[in-house]
Design a protein around this motif. Structure first.
Motif, PDB file in Angstrom:
ATOM      1  N   LYS A 176      -5.361  -7.825  14.757  1.00 22.60           N
ATOM      2  CA  LYS A 176      -5.424  -6.384  14.506  1.00 22.60           C
ATOM      3  C   LYS A 176      -6.795  -6.000  13.991  1.00 22.60           C
ATOM      4  N   LYS A 201      -6.228  -9.971  10.428  1.00 17.22           N
ATOM      5  CA  LYS A 201      -6.294  -8.526  10.215  1.00 17.22           C
ATOM      6  C   LYS A 201      -7.655  -8.216   9.619  1.00 17.22           C
ATOM      7  N   SER A 227       1.457  -7.685   6.274  1.00 13.57           N
ATOM      8  CA  SER A 227       0.172  -7.137   6.725  1.00 13.57           C
ATOM      9  C   SER A 227      -0.838  -7.116   5.578  1.00 13.57           C
ATOM     10  N   TYR A 259       1.136   2.902  19.645  1.00 15.30           N
ATOM     11  CA  TYR A 259       1.707   4.250  19.536  1.00 15.30           C
ATOM     12  C   TYR A 259       1.999   4.823  20.915  1.00 15.30           C
ATOM     13  N   PHE A 299      -4.331   6.202  10.394  1.00 14.50           N
ATOM     14  CA  PHE A 299      -3.078   5.692   9.828  1.00 14.50           C
ATOM     15  C   PHE A 299      -3.015   5.993   8.334  1.00 14.50           C
ATOM     16  N   ARG A 300      -4.117   5.731   7.645  1.00 19.12           N
ATOM     17  CA  ARG A 300      -4.117   5.965   6.192  1.00 19.12           C
ATOM     18  C   ARG A 300      -3.948   7.436   5.900  1.00 19.12           C
ATOM     19  N   GLN A 326      -8.860  -8.313   3.639  1.00 14.54           N
ATOM     20  CA  GLN A 326      -8.910  -8.240   5.100  1.00 14.54           C
ATOM     21  C   GLN A 326     -10.202  -8.898   5.590  1.00 14.54           C
ATOM     22  N   ASP A 367       0.780  -1.252   0.000  1.00  9.44           N
ATOM     23  CA  ASP A 367       0.000   0.000   0.000  1.00  9.44           C
ATOM     24  C   ASP A 367       0.808   1.297   0.000  1.00  9.44           C
ATOM     25  N   SER A 417      -4.295   2.879  15.004  1.00 12.04           N
ATOM     26  CA  SER A 417      -4.376   4.342  15.039  1.00 12.04           C
ATOM     27  C   SER A 417      -5.711   4.846  15.577  1.00 12.04           C
ATOM     28  N   LYS A 448     -10.954  -2.786   1.333  1.00 11.51           N
ATOM     29  CA  LYS A 448     -10.016  -3.904   1.470  1.00 11.51           C
ATOM     30  C   LYS A 448     -10.728  -5.198   1.870  1.00 11.51           C
TER      31      LYS A 448
HETATM   32  C1  PBG Z   1      -1.191  -1.522   5.649  1.00  9.56           C
HETATM   33  C2  PBG Z   1      -1.296  -1.292   7.103  1.00  9.56           C
HETATM   34  C3  PBG Z   1      -2.353  -0.618   7.728  1.00  9.56           C
HETATM   35  C4  PBG Z   1      -2.030  -0.528   9.086  1.00  9.56           C
HETATM   36  C5  PBG Z   1      -0.801  -1.165   9.271  1.00  9.56           C
HETATM   37  N1  PBG Z   1      -0.367  -1.651   8.032  1.00  9.56           N
HETATM   38  C6  PBG Z   1      -3.560   0.003   7.129  1.00  9.56           C
HETATM   39  C7  PBG Z   1      -4.444  -0.786   6.303  1.00  9.56           C
HETATM   40  O1  PBG Z   1      -4.430  -2.017   6.255  1.00  9.56           O
HETATM   41  O2  PBG Z   1      -5.220  -0.145   5.588  1.00  9.56           O
HETATM   42  C8  PBG Z   1      -2.896   0.149  10.104  1.00  9.56           C
HETATM   43  C9  PBG Z   1      -2.247   0.569  11.369  1.00  9.56           C
HETATM   44  C10 PBG Z   1      -3.040   1.513  12.177  1.00  9.56           C
HETATM   45  O3  PBG Z   1      -4.195   1.882  11.876  1.00  9.56           O
HETATM   46  O4  PBG Z   1      -2.487   1.941  13.206  1.00  9.56           O
HETATM   47  N2  PBG Z   1      -0.614  -2.653   5.183  1.00  9.56           N
END
Ligand code: PBG
Length: 326
Positions: free
Chosen positions: A249, A196, A166, A314, A205-206, A222, A122, A275, A218
Motif C-alpha cells: 500500500k 505500508k 494497518s 474504491y 482518506f484522512r 510507516q 487512528d 484514496s 507517520k
Molecule cells: C490507517 C489507514 C490509512 C488508510 C487505511 N488505513 C491512513 C493512514 O495510514 O494514515 C489509507 C487508505 C486510503 O488512503 O485509501 N490505519
C-alpha cells in the motif's frame, strides 16, 4: 520486409487478443473499502467523489449491491465521534461500538460476504496516530500491540472473517495470532499491511475520517517510499509470524514492490489502490481530461499484472459492474 516473427499477429482480432491475454480482472479480485458513521444519516465525502460515509443500514445496502455484482469482501473504516477519541483509544475494543455493530449487521444480512476490519488506533486516538503516543510524542510499539490485540479480539467476537493490521508496529502479527488463538479464533485470518508506506496518497482518506495526525507524521512506523529491500524484510517477518495474506500500500506507485513480494512469498498478495490514487483518476475524469472507465480498468489491470491477487479499491463496485457488462 522479411520478418518471420511478427508479434502483431497475436493482436490481430479481439478474439485472438482474448486468447493470449495474460492478466484477467474479475469481481472476485476486489475488496471494497467502506466508510461509515454513527446515526441514520449518510454523508457524501467531498474529497472522494462517489464515496459516502454510510449509516450502518446504508453500509449493509451498499455491501449487498457490491456482493450481488460478485465482489466477495468489504473492509470497514469507521468515523468515530470526536467525544469517543481518547489518548488510550479505549473505544477500539468496545463490543457495543460502531465497528462491532456494523460487523454484526453485515454478517446477519450477508452471511457469505467476507468482512475485513482495519486494526489500527487512528480512528480512536485523540492524537490521530495508529499507535499510542507517549508524553514526549513517541509512538509506543509494545504498548500499542497490546491494545491492537484487544481491538482484533473485539472484531473477532463480532464475527469478522479477517483482521487487517494497518498500524505497522513491529511484532503485531505474531501477537494478534497468539491472542486470536488463545480465544479460539483460529479461523480468523490475518491480512497484514506488510509494506505500508508513509505516503501522501492517503490525504483524501484522512480527510474522509478526520483521522490525520494532530502532530508529526507517520514516518517512524510507516515505510520510507525510497525502500524496497525493507519490504522484503517485512514480508519475511509477517510470514514467519503467521500472516495469511500480505498487502502492499499504495498500489499504483509501488508496482515494483508488489512484483517483488510476489516473487519473495508464496502467500496471497493484496494491494491497496488508496484514496489519492482514486481521487487523481476521478479529478482528471471530472474535467474530461481522462476517460474514467478506461483508466479505472487499466489501473486495476496493472496492479493485477504486477502480481496482486486481490485489490482493495474504491472502484470495486463500478469495476465489477463494468466487468459484468463486458
Ligand atoms: C490507517 C489507514 C490509512 C488508510 C487505511 N488505513 C491512513 C493512514 O495510514 O494514515 C489509507 C487508505 C486510503 O488512503 O485509501 N490505519
Amino acid at each position: 520486409m522479411d520478418l518471420p516473427i511478427r508479434p502483431r499477429r497475436n493482436r490481430k482480432s479481439a478474439a485472438i487478443r482474448e486468447m493470449v491475454k495474460e492478466t484477467r480482472l474479475a469481481p472476485g479480485n476486489f475488496i471494497y473499502p467502506l466508510f461509515f458513521q454513527e446515526g441514520s444519516e449518510s454523508t457524501a465525502i467531498d474529497a472522494m467523489p462517489g464515496c459516502v460515509r454510510h449509516s450502518i443500514d446504508s453500509l449493509v445496502q451498499e455491501a449487498g449491491e457490491a456482493h450481488a455484482l460478485g465482489v466477495p469482501a468489504v473492509v470497514l473504516f469507521p468515523r468515530i465521534a470526536d467525544e469517543l477519541k481518547t489518548r488510550d483509544a479505549r473505544e477500539c475494543s468496545n463490543d457495543d461500538g460502531l465497528v462491532p455493530r456494523a460487523i454484526r449487521a453485515l454478517k446477519k444480512a450477508l452471511p457469505e460476504m467476507v468482512v475485513i476490519t482495519d486494526v489500527a488506533l487512528d480512528p480512536y486516538n485523540a492524537d490521530g496516530h495508529d499507535g499510542l503516543v507517549s508524553e514526549d510524542g513517541r509512538i509506543l510499539n509494545d504498548e500499542t500491540v497490546e491494545v491492537l490485540c484487544q481491538q482484533a479480539l473485539c472484531h473477532a467476537r463480532a464475527g469478522a472473517d479477517i483482521v487487517a493490521p494497518s498500524d505497522m508496529m513491529d511484532g503485531r502479527v505474531a501477537a494478534l495470532r497468539d491472542a486470536l488463538d488463545a480465544w479460539n479464533f483460529e479461523d480468523v485470518s490475518i491480512m497484514s499491511y506488510t509494506a505500508k508506506y508513509a505516503s501522501a496518497y492517503y490525504g483524501p482518506f484522512r480527510g474522509a475520517l478526520d483521522s490525520a495526525p494532530r502532530a508529526g507524521d507517520k514516518k517512524t512506523y510507516q515505510m520510507d517510499p525510497s525502500n524496497a529491500r525493507e519490504a522484503v524484510l517485512e514480508a519475511s517477518l509477517d510470514e514467519a509470524e503467521g500472516a495469511d495474506m500480505l498487502m502492499v500500500k499504495p498500489a499504483g506507485a509501488y508496482l515494483d514492490i508488489i512484483a517483488e513480494l510476489r516473487e519473495a512469498s508464496p502467500l496471497p498478495i493484496a494491494a491497496y489502490q488508496v484514496s489519492g490514487e482514486y481521487l487523481m483518476i476521478k479529478a482528471a475524469a471530472s474535467t474530461g481530461w481522462l476517460d474514467e472507465e478506461k483508466v479505472m480498468m487499466e489501473s486495476l489491470t496493472s496492479i493485477r499484472r504486477a502480481g496482486a491477487d486481490m485489490i482493495l479499491t474504491y472502484f470495486a463496485k463500478a469495476a465489477a459492474k463494468k466487468l459484468r457488462q463486458g
